[in-house]
Design an enzyme around this catalytic site. Structure first.
Site, PDB file in Angstrom:
ATOM      1  N   PHE A  17       0.991  -1.267   0.054  1.00 58.07           N
ATOM      2  CA  PHE A  17       0.118   0.024  -0.099  1.00 58.07           C
ATOM      3  C   PHE A  17       0.743   1.358   0.023  1.00 58.07           C
ATOM      4  CE2 PHE A  17      -3.525  -2.323   2.852  1.00 58.07           C
ATOM      5  CZ  PHE A  17      -3.724  -3.172   1.793  1.00 58.07           C
ATOM      6  N   ARG A  38      13.901  -0.660   4.483  1.00 56.52           N
ATOM      7  CA  ARG A  38      14.731  -1.288   3.536  1.00 56.52           C
ATOM      8  C   ARG A  38      15.287  -0.107   2.586  1.00 56.52           C
ATOM      9  NH1 ARG A  38      10.850  -5.952   2.069  1.00 56.52           N
ATOM     10  NH2 ARG A  38       9.430  -4.458   2.865  1.00 56.52           N
ATOM     11  N   ASP A  63      13.381   2.399  11.789  1.00 59.73           N
ATOM     12  CA  ASP A  63      12.352   1.466  12.222  1.00 59.73           C
ATOM     13  C   ASP A  63      11.375   2.238  13.235  1.00 59.73           C
ATOM     14  OD1 ASP A  63      11.308  -0.703  13.705  1.00 59.73           O
ATOM     15  OD2 ASP A  63      13.002  -1.735  13.855  1.00 59.73           O
ATOM     16  N   ASN A  90       0.919   4.133   7.679  1.00 54.65           N
ATOM     17  CA  ASN A  90       0.645   2.853   6.786  1.00 54.65           C
ATOM     18  C   ASN A  90       1.450   1.781   7.526  1.00 54.65           C
ATOM     19  OD1 ASN A  90      -0.038   1.153   4.381  1.00 54.65           O
ATOM     20  ND2 ASN A  90       2.134   1.538   4.042  1.00 54.65           N
ATOM     21  N   SER A 143      -7.696  -1.694   9.639  1.00 54.79           N
ATOM     22  CA  SER A 143      -8.110  -3.147   8.778  1.00 54.79           C
ATOM     23  C   SER A 143      -9.455  -3.451   9.129  1.00 54.79           C
ATOM     24  CB  SER A 143      -7.100  -4.059   9.375  1.00 54.79           C
ATOM     25  OG  SER A 143      -7.313  -5.567   8.934  1.00 54.79           O
ATOM     26  N   TYR A 156      -2.949  -8.989  16.483  1.00 55.42           N
ATOM     27  CA  TYR A 156      -3.070  -8.216  15.179  1.00 55.42           C
ATOM     28  C   TYR A 156      -4.393  -7.298  15.329  1.00 55.42           C
ATOM     29  CZ  TYR A 156      -3.388  -6.510  10.412  1.00 55.42           C
ATOM     30  OH  TYR A 156      -3.391  -5.544   9.334  1.00 55.42           O
ATOM     31  N   LYS A 160      -5.074  -3.293  15.614  1.00 57.05           N
ATOM     32  CA  LYS A 160      -6.084  -2.474  14.577  1.00 57.05           C
ATOM     33  C   LYS A 160      -7.199  -1.946  15.326  1.00 57.05           C
ATOM     34  CE  LYS A 160      -3.438  -2.902  11.125  1.00 57.05           C
ATOM     35  NZ  LYS A 160      -2.525  -1.508  10.613  1.00 57.05           N
ATOM     36  N   THR A 191      -0.305  -8.066  -1.083  1.00 57.70           N
ATOM     37  CA  THR A 191       1.017  -7.297  -0.989  1.00 57.70           C
ATOM     38  C   THR A 191       2.065  -8.317  -0.498  1.00 57.70           C
ATOM     39  OG1 THR A 191       0.280  -6.681   1.362  1.00 57.70           O
ATOM     40  CG2 THR A 191      -0.140  -5.105  -0.536  1.00 57.70           C
ATOM     41  N   PHE A 193       2.001  -8.538   2.601  1.00 58.52           N
ATOM     42  CA  PHE A 193       1.637  -8.619   3.970  1.00 58.52           C
ATOM     43  C   PHE A 193       1.437 -10.083   4.401  1.00 58.52           C
ATOM     44  CE2 PHE A 193      -2.354  -9.532   6.577  1.00 58.52           C
ATOM     45  CZ  PHE A 193      -2.035  -8.717   7.725  1.00 58.52           C
TER      46      PHE A 193
HETATM   47  P1  NDP Z   1       3.332  -5.007   3.160  1.00 58.17           P
HETATM   48  O1  NDP Z   1       4.170  -6.021   3.889  1.00 58.17           O
HETATM   49  O2  NDP Z   1       3.672  -4.908   1.699  1.00 58.17           O
HETATM   50  O3  NDP Z   1       4.022  -3.494   3.488  1.00 58.17           O
HETATM   51  C1  NDP Z   1       4.367  -3.081   4.788  1.00 58.17           C
HETATM   52  C2  NDP Z   1       5.281  -1.735   4.833  1.00 58.17           C
HETATM   53  O4  NDP Z   1       5.521  -1.671   6.400  1.00 58.17           O
HETATM   54  C3  NDP Z   1       6.608  -2.023   4.619  1.00 58.17           C
HETATM   55  O5  NDP Z   1       6.945  -0.890   3.509  1.00 58.17           O
HETATM   56  C4  NDP Z   1       7.343  -2.075   5.632  1.00 58.17           C
HETATM   57  O6  NDP Z   1       8.930  -1.546   5.238  1.00 58.17           O
HETATM   58  C5  NDP Z   1       6.674  -1.198   6.472  1.00 58.17           C
HETATM   59  N1  NDP Z   1       7.208  -1.652   7.880  1.00 58.17           N
HETATM   60  C6  NDP Z   1       6.747  -2.861   8.836  1.00 58.17           C
HETATM   61  N2  NDP Z   1       7.382  -2.840   9.790  1.00 58.17           N
HETATM   62  C7  NDP Z   1       8.167  -1.690   9.805  1.00 58.17           C
HETATM   63  C8  NDP Z   1       9.110  -1.153  10.824  1.00 58.17           C
HETATM   64  N3  NDP Z   1       9.331  -1.653  11.985  1.00 58.17           N
HETATM   65  N4  NDP Z   1       9.508   0.060  10.535  1.00 58.17           N
HETATM   66  C9  NDP Z   1       9.261   0.954   9.489  1.00 58.17           C
HETATM   67  N5  NDP Z   1       8.573   0.287   8.326  1.00 58.17           N
HETATM   68  C10 NDP Z   1       7.931  -0.678   8.547  1.00 58.17           C
HETATM   69  O7  NDP Z   1       2.078  -4.871   3.627  1.00 58.17           O
HETATM   70  P2  NDP Z   1       0.811  -4.053   3.165  1.00 58.17           P
HETATM   71  O8  NDP Z   1       1.212  -2.853   2.266  1.00 58.17           O
HETATM   72  O9  NDP Z   1      -0.395  -4.984   2.983  1.00 58.17           O
HETATM   73  O10 NDP Z   1       0.458  -3.131   4.812  1.00 58.17           O
HETATM   74  C11 NDP Z   1       0.267  -1.899   4.740  1.00 58.17           C
HETATM   75  C12 NDP Z   1      -0.400  -1.640   6.132  1.00 58.17           C
HETATM   76  O11 NDP Z   1      -1.967  -2.195   5.717  1.00 58.17           O
HETATM   77  C13 NDP Z   1      -0.096  -2.365   7.361  1.00 58.17           C
HETATM   78  O12 NDP Z   1      -0.534  -1.660   8.209  1.00 58.17           O
HETATM   79  C14 NDP Z   1      -1.392  -3.485   7.457  1.00 58.17           C
HETATM   80  O13 NDP Z   1      -1.475  -3.883   8.784  1.00 58.17           O
HETATM   81  C15 NDP Z   1      -2.499  -2.816   6.814  1.00 58.17           C
HETATM   82  N6  NDP Z   1      -3.617  -3.571   6.219  1.00 58.17           N
HETATM   83  C16 NDP Z   1      -3.108  -4.708   5.209  1.00 58.17           C
HETATM   84  C17 NDP Z   1      -4.175  -5.697   4.508  1.00 58.17           C
HETATM   85  C18 NDP Z   1      -3.789  -6.714   3.455  1.00 58.17           C
HETATM   86  O14 NDP Z   1      -4.518  -7.500   3.522  1.00 58.17           O
HETATM   87  N7  NDP Z   1      -2.326  -6.374   2.825  1.00 58.17           N
HETATM   88  C19 NDP Z   1      -5.250  -5.504   5.113  1.00 58.17           C
HETATM   89  C20 NDP Z   1      -5.736  -4.383   5.901  1.00 58.17           C
HETATM   90  C21 NDP Z   1      -4.636  -3.599   6.572  1.00 58.17           C
HETATM   91  P3  NDP Z   1      10.385  -2.273   5.801  1.00 58.17           P
HETATM   92  O15 NDP Z   1       9.979  -3.624   5.647  1.00 58.17           O
HETATM   93  O16 NDP Z   1      11.125  -1.782   4.570  1.00 58.17           O
HETATM   94  O17 NDP Z   1      10.515  -1.526   7.098  1.00 58.17           O
HETATM   95  C1  8X3 Z   2      -5.071  -7.640   7.036  1.00 62.62           C
HETATM   96  C2  8X3 Z   2      -6.561  -8.236   6.592  1.00 62.62           C
HETATM   97  O1  8X3 Z   2      -8.090 -10.200   7.512  1.00 62.62           O
HETATM   98  O2  8X3 Z   2      -5.666 -10.712   7.404  1.00 62.62           O
HETATM   99  O3  8X3 Z   2      -5.380  -6.486   7.801  1.00 62.62           O
HETATM  100  O4  8X3 Z   2      -6.181  -9.236   9.021  1.00 62.62           O
HETATM  101  S1  8X3 Z   2      -6.624  -9.674   7.678  1.00 62.62           S
END
Ligand code: NDP
Ligand code: 8X3
Length: 256
Positions: A17, A38, A63, A90, A143, A156, A160, A191, A193
């Site tokens: 996202f 990263r 971080d 995010n 979420s 988790y 949220k 993603t 995720f």
């Molecule tokens: P991704 O794993 O693709 O992206 C997660 C991002 O968060 C990465 O850029 C990662 O960067 C960053 N991140 C994680 N931990 C850290 C940290 N300790 N410090 C800094 N940055 C961090 O997942 P999504 O894009 O799917 O998730 C984005 C958000 O959306 C999250 O909050 C997730 O809970 C939420 N979400 C996702 C859903 C899904 O189904 N995908 C549904 C609902 C909500 P890096 O690793 O480089 O630090």
């Molecule tokens: C991510 C969606 O349903 O895996 O927030 O919790 S779910």
């Protein structure tokens, strides 16, 4: 550096996202601050956005779990970059999907520290800058797991639900300062995720999305843009966005 353009800060822009949201905002002419751990990915996104959309991009790698890192990275921004119009909180993750009785304490701490404390560490600084200008829009990534619970979602979901509560509370507290606060609460989106949740197990991760079309990161970026681009008298407080084939956390219409 232009000071006419809007500025946005997107946390977790190395993937999913966050990357799509930073790209969307850049495509609309926003200068963007992109964050994540990263560094190489941030650098390559910086180059891509600058050359594609001719905007200015500042990568900050830190971080979000570490308050000292958050503060020192954000305080390294010059006065012009502190004029942040849009903050997208995010960065986040799910770690594991075990029942509570067999769950891992370090997974739980990682989720609480990232999804909740990280959001707070970043927001408390950016809010001061928005307050000075009496202007800003904050969008938190919640979420469907912050609206309802499901087996193995325990901590988790708790993080949220906390994001949901914090979003509503921030909306009240920041009301006098003309800062709009809203949340996007997505269902299943493909993603990184699930790969992160299942610790690199690609097969387990892909099973999550089997038999239906999940959300794409761009769907969420479009929703962010909708919220950001509303006229100043409109605030979108909350958006629950699901794949058409998903009704709740546990009800899917999968092709067999
Ligand atoms: P991704 O794993 O693709 O992206 C997660 C991002 O968060 C990465 O850029 C990662 O960067 C960053 N991140 C994680 N931990 C850290 C940290 N300790 N410090 C800094 N940055 C961090 O997942 P999504 O894009 O799917 O998730 C984005 C958000 O959306 C999250 O909050 C997730 O809970 C939420 N979400 C996702 C859903 C899904 O189904 N995908 C549904 C609902 C909500 P890096 O690793 O480089 O630090
Ligand atoms: C991510 C969606 O349903 O895996 O927030 O919790 S779910």
């Amino acid at each position: 550096m232009s000071n006419l353009r809007g500025k946005a800060l997107v946390t977790g822009a190395t993937s999913g996202f966050g990357k799509a949201i930073a790209t969307k905002l850049a495509s609309q002419g926003y200068d963007v601050i992109i964050t994540g751990r990263r560094e190489e990915r941030l650098e390559s996104l910086r180059k891509e956005l600058e050359s594609e959309y001719h905007v200015n991009v500042v990568p900050l790698h830190f971080d979000v779990r570490k308050e000292v890192e958050c503060t020192s990275a954000l305080m390294s921004l010059g006065a012009e970059w502190r004029r942040i119009d849009v903050l997208v909180n995010n960065a986040g993750l799910a770690a594991g999907r075990d029942p509570f009785d067999t769950g891992s304490l370090s997974d739980w701490e990682q989720m609480i520290d990232t999804n909740l404390k990280g959001l707070i560490y970043v927001s408390r600084i950016v809010v001061q800058w928005m307050k000075e200008r009496q202007n800003g829009t904050i969008i938190n990534l919640g979420s469907i797991a912050g609206k309802e619970v499901y087996p193995g979602g325990n901590v988790y979901s708790a993080t949220k639900f906390a994001v949901d509560a914090l979003t509503r509370s921030m909306r009240i507290d920041l009301l006098p300062h003309h800062i709009r606060v809203g949340q996007i609460a997505p269902g299943a989106a493909e993603t990184e995720f699930s790969l992160v949740r299942f610790k690199g197990d690609a097969e387990k991760a892909s099973q999550v999305y089997e038999g239906f079309e999940p959300l794409h990161a761009e769907d969420i970026a479009d929703a962010v843009w909708f919220m950001v681009s509303r006229p100043p008298h409109v605030c979108i407080n909350d958006m629950v966005i699901m794949p058409a084939a998903q009704a709740t956390s546990t009800h899917f219409n999968r092709k067999s």
